[in-house]
Design a protein around this motif. Structure first.
Motif, PDB file in Angstrom:
ATOM      1  N   GLY A   1       0.790  -1.222   0.000  1.00 10.97           N
ATOM      2  CA  GLY A   1       0.000   0.000   0.000  1.00 10.97           C
ATOM      3  C   GLY A   1       0.821   1.271   0.000  1.00 10.97           C
ATOM      4  O   GLY A   1       0.269   2.378   0.100  1.00 10.97           O
ATOM      5  N   ARG A   2       2.148   1.152  -0.136  1.00 11.94           N
ATOM      6  CA  ARG A   2       3.011   2.337  -0.164  1.00 11.94           C
ATOM      7  C   ARG A   2       2.982   2.948  -1.567  1.00 11.94           C
ATOM      8  O   ARG A   2       3.184   2.252  -2.561  1.00 11.94           O
ATOM      9  CB  ARG A   2       4.450   1.942   0.204  1.00 11.94           C
ATOM     10  CG  ARG A   2       5.420   3.125   0.281  1.00 11.94           C
ATOM     11  CD  ARG A   2       6.789   2.642   0.719  1.00 11.94           C
ATOM     12  NE  ARG A   2       7.398   1.785  -0.277  1.00 11.94           N
ATOM     13  CZ  ARG A   2       8.201   2.220  -1.262  1.00 11.94           C
ATOM     14  NH1 ARG A   2       8.472   3.514  -1.360  1.00 11.94           N
ATOM     15  NH2 ARG A   2       8.730   1.371  -2.116  1.00 11.94           N
ATOM     16  N   VAL A   3       2.683   4.236  -1.650  1.00 11.38           N
ATOM     17  CA  VAL A   3       2.617   4.917  -2.945  1.00 11.38           C
ATOM     18  C   VAL A   3       4.027   5.051  -3.522  1.00 11.38           C
ATOM     19  O   VAL A   3       4.920   5.631  -2.893  1.00 11.38           O
ATOM     20  CB  VAL A   3       1.962   6.305  -2.810  1.00 11.38           C
ATOM     21  CG1 VAL A   3       1.989   7.031  -4.154  1.00 11.38           C
ATOM     22  CG2 VAL A   3       0.534   6.170  -2.306  1.00 11.38           C
ATOM     23  N   ILE A   4       4.238   4.507  -4.716  1.00 11.76           N
ATOM     24  CA  ILE A   4       5.558   4.583  -5.347  1.00 11.76           C
ATOM     25  C   ILE A   4       5.572   5.538  -6.536  1.00 11.76           C
ATOM     26  O   ILE A   4       6.635   5.906  -7.036  1.00 11.76           O
ATOM     27  CB  ILE A   4       6.047   3.188  -5.798  1.00 11.76           C
ATOM     28  CG1 ILE A   4       5.081   2.570  -6.820  1.00 11.76           C
ATOM     29  CG2 ILE A   4       6.206   2.263  -4.594  1.00 11.76           C
ATOM     30  CD1 ILE A   4       5.592   1.254  -7.409  1.00 11.76           C
ATOM     31  N   ALA A   5       4.380   5.957  -6.985  1.00 16.02           N
ATOM     32  CA  ALA A   5       4.300   6.950  -8.064  1.00 16.02           C
ATOM     33  C   ALA A   5       2.920   7.580  -8.039  1.00 16.02           C
ATOM     34  O   ALA A   5       1.926   6.907  -7.752  1.00 16.02           O
ATOM     35  CB  ALA A   5       4.564   6.306  -9.417  1.00 16.02           C
ATOM     36  N   GLN A   6       2.867   8.874  -8.336  1.00 18.43           N
ATOM     37  CA  GLN A   6       1.597   9.581  -8.339  1.00 18.43           C
ATOM     38  C   GLN A   6       1.579  10.534  -9.535  1.00 18.43           C
ATOM     39  O   GLN A   6       2.613  11.097  -9.914  1.00 18.43           O
ATOM     40  CB  GLN A   6       1.411  10.376  -7.043  1.00 18.43           C
ATOM     41  CG  GLN A   6      -0.016  10.766  -6.775  1.00 18.43           C
ATOM     42  CD  GLN A   6      -0.309  10.879  -5.278  1.00 18.43           C
ATOM     43  OE1 GLN A   6       0.581  10.707  -4.448  1.00 18.43           O
ATOM     44  NE2 GLN A   6      -1.548  11.150  -4.919  1.00 18.43           N
ATOM     45  N   PHE A   7       0.388  10.723 -10.125  1.00 17.36           N
ATOM     46  CA  PHE A   7       0.304  11.505 -11.351  1.00 17.36           C
ATOM     47  C   PHE A   7      -0.819  12.532 -11.253  1.00 17.36           C
ATOM     48  O   PHE A   7      -1.902  12.242 -10.744  1.00 17.36           O
ATOM     49  CB  PHE A   7       0.066  10.580 -12.547  1.00 17.36           C
ATOM     50  CG  PHE A   7       1.111   9.501 -12.666  1.00 17.36           C
ATOM     51  CD1 PHE A   7       2.302   9.738 -13.320  1.00 17.36           C
ATOM     52  CD2 PHE A   7       0.911   8.265 -12.066  1.00 17.36           C
ATOM     53  CE1 PHE A   7       3.278   8.758 -13.400  1.00 17.36           C
ATOM     54  CE2 PHE A   7       1.876   7.275 -12.144  1.00 17.36           C
ATOM     55  CZ  PHE A   7       3.065   7.525 -12.808  1.00 17.36           C
ATOM     56  N   GLU A   8      -0.521  13.720 -11.744  1.00 20.25           N
ATOM     57  CA  GLU A   8      -1.481  14.811 -11.713  1.00 20.25           C
ATOM     58  C   GLU A   8      -1.994  15.098 -13.119  1.00 20.25           C
ATOM     59  O   GLU A   8      -1.331  14.779 -14.111  1.00 20.25           O
ATOM     60  CB  GLU A   8      -0.822  16.074 -11.136  1.00 20.25           C
ATOM     61  CG  GLU A   8      -0.309  15.920  -9.710  1.00 20.25           C
ATOM     62  CD  GLU A   8      -1.422  15.659  -8.711  1.00 20.25           C
ATOM     63  OE1 GLU A   8      -2.558  16.136  -8.957  1.00 20.25           O
ATOM     64  OE2 GLU A   8      -1.163  14.991  -7.686  1.00 20.25           O
ATOM     65  N   PRO A   9      -3.167  15.721 -13.235  1.00 23.04           N
ATOM     66  CA  PRO A   9      -3.687  16.090 -14.556  1.00 23.04           C
ATOM     67  C   PRO A   9      -2.736  17.028 -15.285  1.00 23.04           C
ATOM     68  O   PRO A   9      -2.048  17.841 -14.661  1.00 23.04           O
ATOM     69  CB  PRO A   9      -5.005  16.801 -14.222  1.00 23.04           C
ATOM     70  CG  PRO A   9      -5.386  16.311 -12.871  1.00 23.04           C
ATOM     71  CD  PRO A   9      -4.100  16.063 -12.152  1.00 23.04           C
ATOM     72  N   LYS A  10      -2.700  16.895 -16.603  1.00 27.78           N
ATOM     73  CA  LYS A  10      -1.860  17.769 -17.432  1.00 27.78           C
ATOM     74  C   LYS A  10      -2.774  18.731 -18.192  1.00 27.78           C
ATOM     75  O   LYS A  10      -3.326  18.404 -19.232  1.00 27.78           O
ATOM     76  CB  LYS A  10      -1.010  16.940 -18.391  1.00 27.78           C
ATOM     77  CG  LYS A  10       0.049  16.101 -17.685  1.00 27.78           C
ATOM     78  CD  LYS A  10       0.926  15.375 -18.676  1.00 27.78           C
ATOM     79  CE  LYS A  10       2.007  14.578 -17.955  1.00 27.78           C
ATOM     80  NZ  LYS A  10       2.881  13.842 -18.895  1.00 27.78           N
ATOM     81  N   VAL A  11      -2.920  19.923 -17.628  1.00 25.80           N
ATOM     82  CA  VAL A  11      -3.773  20.956 -18.207  1.00 25.80           C
ATOM     83  C   VAL A  11      -2.894  22.093 -18.693  1.00 25.80           C
ATOM     84  O   VAL A  11      -1.928  22.478 -18.020  1.00 25.80           O
ATOM     85  CB  VAL A  11      -4.783  21.478 -17.160  1.00 25.80           C
ATOM     86  CG1 VAL A  11      -5.700  22.532 -17.763  1.00 25.80           C
ATOM     87  CG2 VAL A  11      -5.598  20.320 -16.585  1.00 25.80           C
ATOM     88  N   ALA A  12      -3.210  22.621 -19.873  1.00 29.58           N
ATOM     89  CA  ALA A  12      -2.424  23.727 -20.425  1.00 29.58           C
ATOM     90  C   ALA A  12      -2.391  24.893 -19.441  1.00 29.58           C
ATOM     91  O   ALA A  12      -3.393  25.205 -18.783  1.00 29.58           O
ATOM     92  CB  ALA A  12      -3.019  24.167 -21.753  1.00 29.58           C
TER      93      ALA A  12
END
Length: 756
Positions: free
Chosen positions: A596-607
Motif C-alpha cells: 500500500g506504499r505509494v511509489i508513483a503519483q500523477f497529476e492532470p496535465k492541463v495547459a
C-alpha cells in the motif's frame, strides 16, 4: 506349550536359513539403508538445495498487479500466474471446513506429515514402480509443492520430490501456525483456468471476494483442487457439480454439516458468474493494454526499497486508474448495439461487389502483404503454387457479431472476412482534468489489436472546423458576419472547388452567419473563413490546443484533411468546457506496492495558458449547441430523444472513409469514430457513412444509458455556463440573408480566384 514354542522356533530358524528369505532380508535392509541414505543426501542438498528455515520464514509469493477503476473496483490484472493474496480473517469458516474435510482431515493433528499415507506412496513407487501413485499429501506437503515446485530426476522422481517436500513441510510447520499455513496454501494453490489463489478463483468464477463465498461456492472451488482441468466448472459444469457434492458429503462425514444441510446444498444447481481477467477479454481490454504499456515505461524509472526493478507481473502492485467501471460497461454496450446493425447494413449496401471480394485490387493488395507470401516467393514458388498454398483450409476461430465461430477457412478467406469489418474508437474524458472515464479502442480486442484511440491517426473531417472558427472569432471576426454559399474554384490549388454535402444545388445568393455555417457544416464557407483568418493562424491555434501533428498548409485544411489522433482531438475539444485550456487525457492516478506504499503519483496535465479568449469559447459553445438543436446532429433530439445540454460536431471525410462525432456536455467530452481499418474502403453512400449516422449513434445510445442511471445525474443533468451579455448581443442576428437584386445581378454562380 513348550513343545509348541520349540517347534515354532525351529521353524523360524529353518526359514531364516532359506537363501531366498535371507536374500529378501538383505534386500530389505539395503532398501531401508538406501532410503535413509537418500533422505540424508536430499537433506544435505545432493539433489538440489532444500529451502532453509530462514528462507521459508521470508516466503515471497508472486502476486498479480491489480488494475482498479476510479472507485477502487477491480477491472483487470497483469500476471504470469493469476494470484491475489488475502489474509486468514477473509476466509469464511465453511471454506476452511470444506478444505480440511476434503484434502487433509487430520490437518490439525499432524506436524505436516501423514506418515502412514506417505509410506504407502513410497512402497508403491519402490516395489510396484507405480509412477501414478498419489496420496499421502497433507495440506502442508501440497503447500511445499506449490511454493517450490518439483524437478524431474532420472530415477525415483516422485520419491525424491516427496522426500524434499516432507523436509520443507516439517520446516513450514516449525515456522508457521496452522492458520498461517492455511492462508499460504489458499493463496498459492492452483485452481481452474490458470488461476492461482482462492481470491482470484472466487472473483473469476463467482465475481465476488472470497469472504462472500457461499457454502456451495466454496465447496465447488475446493472440489476443483483434485484435478483443476477435469473439474473445471466453466467447461465441465455437471462433473464439477458432482465433485462439489463429494466435498459436501465429506463435510458431513467430519461433522461440519448436518444431514439436512447436506441435502439442501447438494440439491442446489451450480451457477457461475464467470468473469475472465484474461488480457484479451473482459472489460476495457484496449485500455488495459495501453495502461500496461505506460506502466512498463514508468516502472523502468522506479526502484524497490532493495534497489531492484519492479516486476509488473509478480510484485503485486496496485494501479489506480481514472476509468469509470460502470460507465465503461455502458459505453461498450452502446458501441455493440450500434455497430452490429451498422455492419449488416454496410455489407448489404455492397452486396456481392464489396472491395473485399475476389479479384478486387484491395484484396490482392492485402494478400501481397502477407508474410507467408514473401516467404513463398523467397523459396522460388510460382504464382500458382503460392495461390494454392494460400487456399489451403484449416480450422480458424472467426469473429462475427452474432457469435464467434470455428470454420474451415484459407488464408485468403480470412483476409476477405476481416477486410469487411467496420471498426471504432471512442474516448470520454473529464474536461477539467483529462481523466479518462471510458475508452474503446476497437470492436473486439481478441481479433483487432490495433487501438483506434492510442495508435490510429485518421482524417478528422468537419470536426476540424470548430478550430478554424475559433481562430477566426479570436482574431476579431464577428459571429454575425455573413458568408455566401456559392462555390469558389481556387486556381492556385489545381482548380480545387470545395462543395457541400448533399445532392441539391445551393442557392448561391444565400449567405449564412458563422453559427449557421458551422452548425450545418458548410464546406464552402469553412474554406472562406480559413482564407479570412489565414492558414498560419489556424495552425498556431491548433498547436495551442495540444495537437502535435503537422498540419497541411492548404485550403483543404478547413475540411479536416489532417490526420489527427483521437486522443489529441478529445483533449483539444475539452478546452471549450475548461476555461479555454486544452488537456492531455491521462489514465493512471497512482501506483502502490503490495503493502500500500505509494511509489508513483500523477497529476492532470492541463495547459497553463488559455488557447483563446473566454468570449471565443462561449461563442463556439453556442455554435456547437446549434449543431445539436438545429444542425447536422439534430437526430440526437429527434431520433434518440436526448434532452441533455449537449454541444457537438459531426464529421465525415472524403469518399465516406471516416465518420466522427464529438459530443460535449458540461462534465464530459466524448469523441467517437467509425470506419474501416483499411483506408481505401469507405461507406457506399454518404447517407450511411456520414458521422451523424455512423458515429453519432454510439454517443446517443451511451447517453440514453447514462440518463437511466441515477449515479450519473451530476453529468446528465448539468447545464452549460450562461453566455455573457456581449456574446448574446453579438450573436443576435438572422442566421441567413439573401443578396439583394443589385448584388445578385453582378454575382456569378461560380467564380475563380486565388487563395489568399
Amino acid at each position: 506349550m513348550n513343545t509348541s514354542s520349540s517347534g515354532l522356533k525351529s521353524l523360524f530358524q529353518k526359514i531364516l536359513k532359506n537363501k531366498w528369505v535371507q536374500g529378501v532380508i538383505v534386500l530389505g535392509f539395503f532398501a531401508v539403508l538406501g532410503l535413509v541414505g537418500l533422505y540424508i543426501s536430499i537433506y544435505f542438498g545432493v539433489f538440489g538445495k532444500v529451502p532453509s528455515i530462514e528462507e521459508i520464514s521470508s516466503i515471497k509469493q508472486e502476486q498479480a498487479t491489480q488494475l482498479l477503476d476510479k472507485d477502487q473496483k477491480l477491472m483487470g490484472k497483469y500476471y504470469i500466474y493469476d494470484r491475489q493474496p488475502v489474509v486468514f480473517e477473509d476466509f469464511p469458516k465453511h471454506l476452511i471446513e470444506a478444505l480440511v474435510a476434503t484434502e487433509d482431515s487430520r490437518f490439525y493433528e499432524h506436524d505436516g506429515i501423514d506418515n502412514i499415507s506417505l509410506m504407502r506412496v513410497f512402497v508403491k513407487n519402490l516395489i510396484l514402480q507405480d509412477k501414478s501413485a498419489g496420496g499421502g499429501s497433507t495440506i502442508t506437503l501440497q503447500l511445499a509443492k506449490n511454493l517450490y515446485g518439483r524437478k524431474n530426476y532420472a530415477m525415483f522422481s516422485m520419491l525424491i520430490n516427496k522426500f524434499k517436500e516432507s523436509i520443507v513441510a516439517k520446516r513450514i510447520e516449525t515456522v508457521y501456525s496452522k492458520n498461517e499455513i492455511l492462508t499460504l496454501y489458499l493463496n498459492t494453490v492452483p485452481f481452474s483456468d490458470n488461476t492461482y489463489g482462492i481470491e482470484s478463483a472466487s472473483l473469476k468464477f463467482f465475481n465476488k471476494s472470497v469472504n462472500d463465498l457461499t457454502v456451495v461456492e466454496a465447496a465447488t472451488l475446493v472440489g476443483t483442487l483434485k484435478a483443476n482441468s477435469y473439474y473445471n466448472p466453466r467447461v465441465h459444469l455437471e462433473r464439477s457439480r458432482d465433485r462439489r457434492n463429494v466435498v459436501l458429503d465429506q463435510m458431513k462425514n467430519y461433522g461440519y454439516l448436518s444431514e439436512d444441510s447436506l441435502s439442501f446444498y447438494a440439491a442446489k444447481p451450480l451457477e457461475l458468474d464467470y468473469r475472465s481477467f484474461n488480457h484479451d477479454v473482459g472489460l476495457a481490454p484496449y485500455f488495459r493494454a495501453e495502461v500496461k504499456k505506460q506502466l512498463e515505461k514508468i516502472l523502468d524509472t522506479l526502484k524497490t526499497p532493495d534497489g531492484d526493478k519492479y516486476d509488473l507481473y509478480k510484485d503485486g502492485l496496485i494501479v489506480h486508474t481514472t476509468l469509470d467501471y460502470k460507465m465503461q460497461e455502458l459505453a461498450e454496450q452502446a458501441m455493440k448495439e450500434h455497430m452490429k446493425p451498422l455492419q449488416a447494413a454496410f455489407e448489404k449496401s455492397y452486396g456481392a461487389s464489396g472491395p473485399w471480394e475476389v479479384n478486387s485490387k484491395v484484396l490482392q493488395s492485402e494478400i501481397n502483404k502477407l508474410p507467408q507470401v514473401k516467404a513463398y516467393k523467397a523459396q522460388g514458388l510460382t504464382a500458382q503454387q503460392i495461390k494454392d498454398s494460400l487456399n489451403l483450409k484449416r480450422p480458424v476461430d472467426l469473429f462475427r457479431w452474432k457469435g464467434d465461430t470455428l470454420q474451415q477457412v484459407s488464408a485468403i478467406d480470412s483476409i476477405k472476412h476481416y477486410l469487411k469489418f467496420l471498426n471504432t474508437g471512442m474516448l470520454a474524458i473529464e474536461p477539467t482534468t483529462g481523466a479518462v472515464r471510458s475508452y474503446i479502442g476497437g470492436i473486439d480486442y481478441r481479433y483487432f489489436k490495433y487501438d483506434h484511440v492510442a495508435q490510429s491517426e485518421r482524417q478528422v473531417g468537419s470536426t476540424f472546423k470548430p478550430f478554424v472558427y475559433t481562430a477566426a472569432i479570436d482574431e476579431g471576426l464577428n459571429p454575425c458576419s455573413y458568408f455566401s454559399l456559392n462555390k469558389v474554384t481556387y486556381t492556385d490549388y489545381e482548380d480545387w472547388t470545395p462543395s457541400n454535402a448533399g445532392a441539391k444545388e445551393e442557392d448561391p445568393y444565400i449567405n449564412y452567419t458563422l453559427e449557421k455555417a458551422l452548425s450545418n457544416s458548410v464546406n464552402t464557407i469553412s474554406v472562406k473563413v480559413l482564407e479570412e483568418v489565414g492558414i498560419p493562424k489556424v495552425i498556431a491555434q491548433v498547436k495551442k490546443l495540444g495537437i502535435t501533428k503537422k498540419m497541411p498548409e492548404e485550403p483543404s485544411l478547413a475540411l479536416g484533411v489532417a490526420q489527427i489522433n483521437l486522443k489529441e482531438l478529445t483533449g483539444a475539444y475539452a478546452s471549450y468546457l475548461n476555461k479555454s485550456k486544452a488537456v492531455k487525457p491521462y489514465y493512471i492516478t497512482k501506483i502502490e506496492d503490495k503493502s500500500g506504499r505509494v511509489i508513483a503519483q500523477f497529476e492532470p496535465k492541463v495547459a497553463e495558458e488559455q488557447a483563446y479568449s473566454d468570449y471565443t469559447r462561449q461563442v463556439l459553445l453556442e455554435m456547437m449547441q446549434s449543431t445539436v438543436n438545429s444542425g447536422t446532429a439534430t437526430r440526437l433530439r429527434q431520433t434518440y430523444g436526448l434532452t441533455n445540454a449537449i454541444a457537438g460536431k459531426t464529421g465525415t471525410t472524403q469518399n465516406n472513409k471516416d465518420g466522427w462525432f464529438v459530443g460535449l456536455t458540461p462534465h464530459l467530452v466524448t469523441v467517437t469514430w467509425v470506419g474501416n481499418d483499411n483506408h481505401s474502403i469507405g461507406f457506399k453512400s454518404t447517407g450511411m457513412g456520414q458521422g451523424a449516422n455512423s458515429a453519432l449513434p454510439i454517443f446517443a445510445k451511451f447517453y440514453q444509458k447514462l440518463n437511466k442511471d441515477a449515479d450519473y445525474k451530476a453529468i446528465t443533468q448539468a447545464k452549460f455556463e450562461e453566455p455573457s451579455d456581449e456574446v448574446v448581443l453579438t450573436m443576435d442576428c438572422e442566421p441567413t440573408k439573401r443578396d439583394g437584386f443589385i448584388k445578385r445581378l453582378f454575382k456569378k454562380k461560380e467564380k475563380k480566384k486565388k487563395f489568399h
